[in-house]
Scaffold this motif. Structure first.
Motif, PDB file in Angstrom:
ATOM      1  N   SER A 119     -26.195 -15.907  11.257  1.00  0.00           N
ATOM      2  CA  SER A 119     -26.743 -17.045  12.259  1.00  0.00           C
ATOM      3  C   SER A 119     -25.387 -16.915  13.446  1.00  0.00           C
ATOM      4  N   THR A 120     -24.564 -16.130  13.148  1.00  0.00           N
ATOM      5  CA  THR A 120     -23.366 -16.243  14.186  1.00  0.00           C
ATOM      6  C   THR A 120     -22.607 -14.732  14.196  1.00  0.00           C
ATOM      7  N   ASP A 121     -22.043 -14.599  15.135  1.00  0.00           N
ATOM      8  CA  ASP A 121     -21.303 -13.147  15.232  1.00  0.00           C
ATOM      9  C   ASP A 121     -19.652 -13.279  14.572  1.00  0.00           C
ATOM     10  N   ALA A 122     -19.505 -14.349  13.624  1.00  0.00           N
ATOM     11  CA  ALA A 122     -18.246 -14.647  12.992  1.00  0.00           C
ATOM     12  C   ALA A 122     -17.878 -13.459  11.953  1.00  0.00           C
ATOM     13  N   PRO A 123     -18.718 -12.997  11.393  1.00  0.00           N
ATOM     14  CA  PRO A 123     -18.164 -11.986  10.472  1.00  0.00           C
ATOM     15  C   PRO A 123     -17.241 -10.837  10.743  1.00  0.00           C
ATOM     16  N   THR A 124     -17.477 -10.217  11.795  1.00  0.00           N
ATOM     17  CA  THR A 124     -16.654  -9.156  12.211  1.00  0.00           C
ATOM     18  C   THR A 124     -15.323  -9.439  12.839  1.00  0.00           C
ATOM     19  N   SER A 125     -15.197 -10.774  13.368  1.00  0.00           N
ATOM     20  CA  SER A 125     -14.093 -11.157  14.426  1.00  0.00           C
ATOM     21  C   SER A 125     -12.602 -11.399  13.746  1.00  0.00           C
ATOM     22  N   ALA A 126     -11.878 -11.452  14.400  1.00  0.00           N
ATOM     23  CA  ALA A 126     -10.578 -12.052  14.208  1.00  0.00           C
ATOM     24  C   ALA A 126     -10.278 -13.504  14.588  1.00  0.00           C
ATOM     25  N   THR A 127     -11.274 -14.190  14.899  1.00  0.00           N
ATOM     26  CA  THR A 127     -11.126 -15.512  15.524  1.00  0.00           C
ATOM     27  C   THR A 127     -11.809 -16.782  14.641  1.00  0.00           C
ATOM     28  N   THR A 128     -11.104 -17.526  14.166  1.00  0.00           N
ATOM     29  CA  THR A 128     -11.713 -18.622  13.749  1.00  0.00           C
ATOM     30  C   THR A 128     -11.737 -19.681  14.602  1.00  0.00           C
ATOM     31  N   VAL A 129     -13.028 -20.215  14.473  1.00  0.00           N
ATOM     32  CA  VAL A 129     -13.287 -21.652  15.112  1.00  0.00           C
ATOM     33  C   VAL A 129     -12.927 -23.080  14.247  1.00  0.00           C
ATOM     34  N   ILE A 130     -11.910 -23.644  14.532  1.00  0.00           N
ATOM     35  CA  ILE A 130     -11.442 -24.958  13.814  1.00  0.00           C
ATOM     36  C   ILE A 130     -11.919 -26.284  14.360  1.00  0.00           C
ATOM     37  N   TYR A 131     -12.562 -26.871  13.416  1.00  0.00           N
ATOM     38  CA  TYR A 131     -13.226 -28.465  13.916  1.00  0.00           C
ATOM     39  C   TYR A 131     -12.393 -29.445  13.515  1.00  0.00           C
ATOM     40  N   GLN A 132     -12.474 -30.510  14.277  1.00  0.00           N
ATOM     41  CA  GLN A 132     -12.029 -31.775  13.703  1.00  0.00           C
ATOM     42  C   GLN A 132     -12.820 -32.188  12.463  1.00  0.00           C
ATOM     43  N   VAL A 133     -12.232 -33.296  11.589  1.00  0.00           N
ATOM     44  CA  VAL A 133     -13.111 -33.840  10.630  1.00  0.00           C
ATOM     45  C   VAL A 133     -14.245 -34.384  11.026  1.00  0.00           C
ATOM     46  N   ASP A 134     -14.362 -35.009  12.239  1.00  0.00           N
ATOM     47  CA  ASP A 134     -15.511 -35.494  12.567  1.00  0.00           C
ATOM     48  C   ASP A 134     -16.682 -34.661  13.252  1.00  0.00           C
ATOM     49  N   GLY A 135     -16.339 -33.377  13.350  1.00  0.00           N
ATOM     50  CA  GLY A 135     -17.378 -32.524  13.817  1.00  0.00           C
ATOM     51  C   GLY A 135     -16.982 -31.843  15.152  1.00  0.00           C
ATOM     52  N   SER A 136     -16.199 -32.243  15.788  1.00  0.00           N
ATOM     53  CA  SER A 136     -16.117 -31.879  17.372  1.00  0.00           C
ATOM     54  C   SER A 136     -14.789 -30.857  17.267  1.00  0.00           C
ATOM     55  N   PHE A 137     -14.971 -29.866  18.230  1.00  0.00           N
ATOM     56  CA  PHE A 137     -14.161 -28.687  18.213  1.00  0.00           C
ATOM     57  C   PHE A 137     -12.825 -29.094  18.359  1.00  0.00           C
ATOM     58  N   GLU A 234     -28.095  -6.615  12.671  1.00  0.00           N
ATOM     59  CA  GLU A 234     -26.884  -5.771  13.414  1.00  0.00           C
ATOM     60  C   GLU A 234     -26.573  -6.158  14.617  1.00  0.00           C
ATOM     61  N   ALA A 235     -27.510  -6.595  15.480  1.00  0.00           N
ATOM     62  CA  ALA A 235     -27.335  -7.272  16.809  1.00  0.00           C
ATOM     63  C   ALA A 235     -26.579  -8.570  16.698  1.00  0.00           C
ATOM     64  N   ASN A 236     -27.048  -9.434  15.630  1.00  0.00           N
ATOM     65  CA  ASN A 236     -26.522 -10.789  15.748  1.00  0.00           C
ATOM     66  C   ASN A 236     -25.117 -10.667  15.193  1.00  0.00           C
ATOM     67  N   THR A 237     -24.785  -9.749  14.302  1.00  0.00           N
ATOM     68  CA  THR A 237     -23.867  -9.668  13.469  1.00  0.00           C
ATOM     69  C   THR A 237     -22.476  -8.694  14.094  1.00  0.00           C
ATOM     70  N   LEU A 238     -22.971  -7.374  14.101  1.00  0.00           N
ATOM     71  CA  LEU A 238     -22.017  -6.362  14.502  1.00  0.00           C
ATOM     72  C   LEU A 238     -21.931  -6.229  16.074  1.00  0.00           C
ATOM     73  N   LEU A 239     -23.090  -6.188  16.789  1.00  0.00           N
ATOM     74  CA  LEU A 239     -22.837  -5.950  18.219  1.00  0.00           C
ATOM     75  C   LEU A 239     -22.309  -7.235  19.004  1.00  0.00           C
ATOM     76  N   SER A 240     -23.069  -8.348  18.506  1.00  0.00           N
ATOM     77  CA  SER A 240     -22.494  -9.467  19.366  1.00  0.00           C
ATOM     78  C   SER A 240     -21.212  -9.773  18.711  1.00  0.00           C
ATOM     79  N   GLY A 241     -20.480  -9.644  17.400  1.00  0.00           N
ATOM     80  CA  GLY A 241     -19.277  -9.501  17.320  1.00  0.00           C
ATOM     81  C   GLY A 241     -18.226  -8.717  17.753  1.00  0.00           C
ATOM     82  N   LEU A 242     -18.516  -7.634  18.104  1.00  0.00           N
ATOM     83  CA  LEU A 242     -17.858  -6.612  18.951  1.00  0.00           C
ATOM     84  C   LEU A 242     -17.903  -6.989  20.280  1.00  0.00           C
ATOM     85  N   GLY A 243     -19.096  -7.287  20.812  1.00  0.00           N
ATOM     86  CA  GLY A 243     -19.330  -7.636  22.265  1.00  0.00           C
ATOM     87  C   GLY A 243     -18.761  -8.763  22.739  1.00  0.00           C
ATOM     88  N   PHE A 244     -18.473 -10.108  22.030  1.00  0.00           N
ATOM     89  CA  PHE A 244     -18.002 -11.006  22.212  1.00  0.00           C
ATOM     90  C   PHE A 244     -16.317 -11.080  22.358  1.00  0.00           C
TER      91      PHE A 244
END
Length: 368
Positions: A119-137, A234-244
């Motif tokens: 569902s995302t390209d998170a698995p390959t990256s070094a970036t964590t997206v952290i949210y507030q408890v209310d769900g906002s970025f 592979e596109a959703n996970t690896l290619l998108s992860g490396l690409g972004f």
């Protein structure tokens, strides 16, 4: 001003195919650690936990569903108290992000990414997206790329198709945002200029989802692993992860972050909001009408939302849209990597126009 150098980052190992998760115990042993903590929510653990059998070196720790600072702190405490020598994130993007951040903050212990959805390209990256408890970025945390990424397509094929479609939305943004950074000379997520490899990977990601997206969805609906399904995963996970990461981010992800300020959008998945952000970026930068139409056609062909109502935001107020635009333009946001001038008012106008274009297209070409 210090000149930027070309920088690219990658995970140490990427392994994809049916059954690869069965190799996790051996992989953990190869890291010379006595035991690993597996951070996983109830659904992911129910799907994959049985694969590991009675291996005493793999211990499950429950995940509650949101990547927040308290959730990360809870995982850090569990890692340190239990003396774990490695951390595994098993599940979707938020659990993987939480596990990555916790592994880093607990003393840079090895981190293994094991997605059960594409569902995302998170698995390959070094970036964590952290949210507030209310769900906002809230903010991003940069750490390290995973020691290993294990993508078990037999498990991913059994996940609800909505997750795969959302991954297509995240992957859709990769080439457009990398191109924006290339045109403006902006830094990628690694803090340098994109390499030729990053640009080529981002383009391959776009071409792959265009060619194989609908076929992969059909395979997922049938719970079958096919060549087209493997390529899209592979596109959703690896290619998108490396690409972004090595290509860079721009409007689409900033708009995602802005939309988290609208409560009605909280139920939309990351990639669903990002797909709409792609359209906003095209409007903002004055892209040709043909290119916008091609993106609208792709979104419709795979079931991605192309207007706010499709994200659950049926009657947004002017104040909500203004808050989203201001969030997208916050200091340090990736929207400032565009080569055009960016202000909240211009982004607000782009959101409204993209929404209207998406609505009009859906009315003219209804879903079959």
């Amino acid at each position: 001003m210090t000149a930027l150098h070309a920088i690219a980052q990658f995970p140490s190992l990427y392994k994809q195919g049916p059954g690869v998760l069965a190799g996790l115990p051996e992989l953990v042993q190869g890291l010379n650690c006595d035991k690993a903590l597996i951070l996983a929510g109830p659904n992911a653990w129910a799907q994959a936990g049985g694969i590991f059998g009675q291996h005493s070196n793999l211990v499950h720790h429950p995940f509650t569903g949101e990547c927040t600072s308290p959730e990360i702190d809870n995982a850090v405490h569990a890692i340190q108290q239990g003396g774990y020598g490695a951390v595994v994130g098993l599940g979707g993007g938020k659990v993987i992000d939480t596990a990555r951040a916790a592994a880093h903050l607990a003393g840079c212990v090895p981190f293994i990414s094991a997605p059960t959805v594409a569902s995302t390209d998170a698995p390959t990256s070094a970036t964590t997206v952290i949210y507030q408890v209310d769900g906002s970025f809230s903010h991003y945390l940069r750490s390290r790329n995973p020691t290993a990424v294990l993508v078990d397509t037999a498990i991913i094929a059994r996940a609800p198709v909505r997750f795969l479609v959302a991954g297509l939305g995240d992957a859709l943004s990769t080439w457009f945002e990398a191109e924006s950074c290339r045109r403006s000379g902006s830094a990628n997520v690694c803090g340098g200029l994109a390499t030729l490899a990053a640009g080529a990977i981002a383009r391959l990601c776009y071409d792959t989802i265009q060619a194989d997206g609908p076929h992969a969805i059909a395979a997922c609906l049938a719970r079958m692993v096919t060549p087209a399904f493997e390529r899209v995963v592979e596109a959703n996970t690896l290619l998108s992860g490396l690409g972004f990461e090595s290509g860079g981010l721009a409007t689409a992800h900033a708009v995602h972050n802005g939309l988290t300020r609208i409560p009605a959008c909280h139920h939309a998945l990351h990639g669903e909001k990002v797909a709409f952000g792609v359209l906003v970026g095209l409007v903002l930068t004055g892209a040709p009408a043909l290119q916008i139409r091609q993106v609208l056609e792709f979104c419709q062909s795979v079931g991605l939302p192309s207007h706010l109502a499709a994200l659950g935001c049926t009657n947004p107020t002017q104040a909500e849209l203004q808050a989203a635009a201001e969030g997208a333009c916050a200091q340090g946001e990736s929207i400032h990597n565009e080569s055009v001038a960016v202000t909240p008012d211009r982004v607000l106008a782009a959101i409204i126009i993209a929404d209207r274009l998406g609505q009009d297209f859906a009315m003219v070409k209804p879903q079959q």
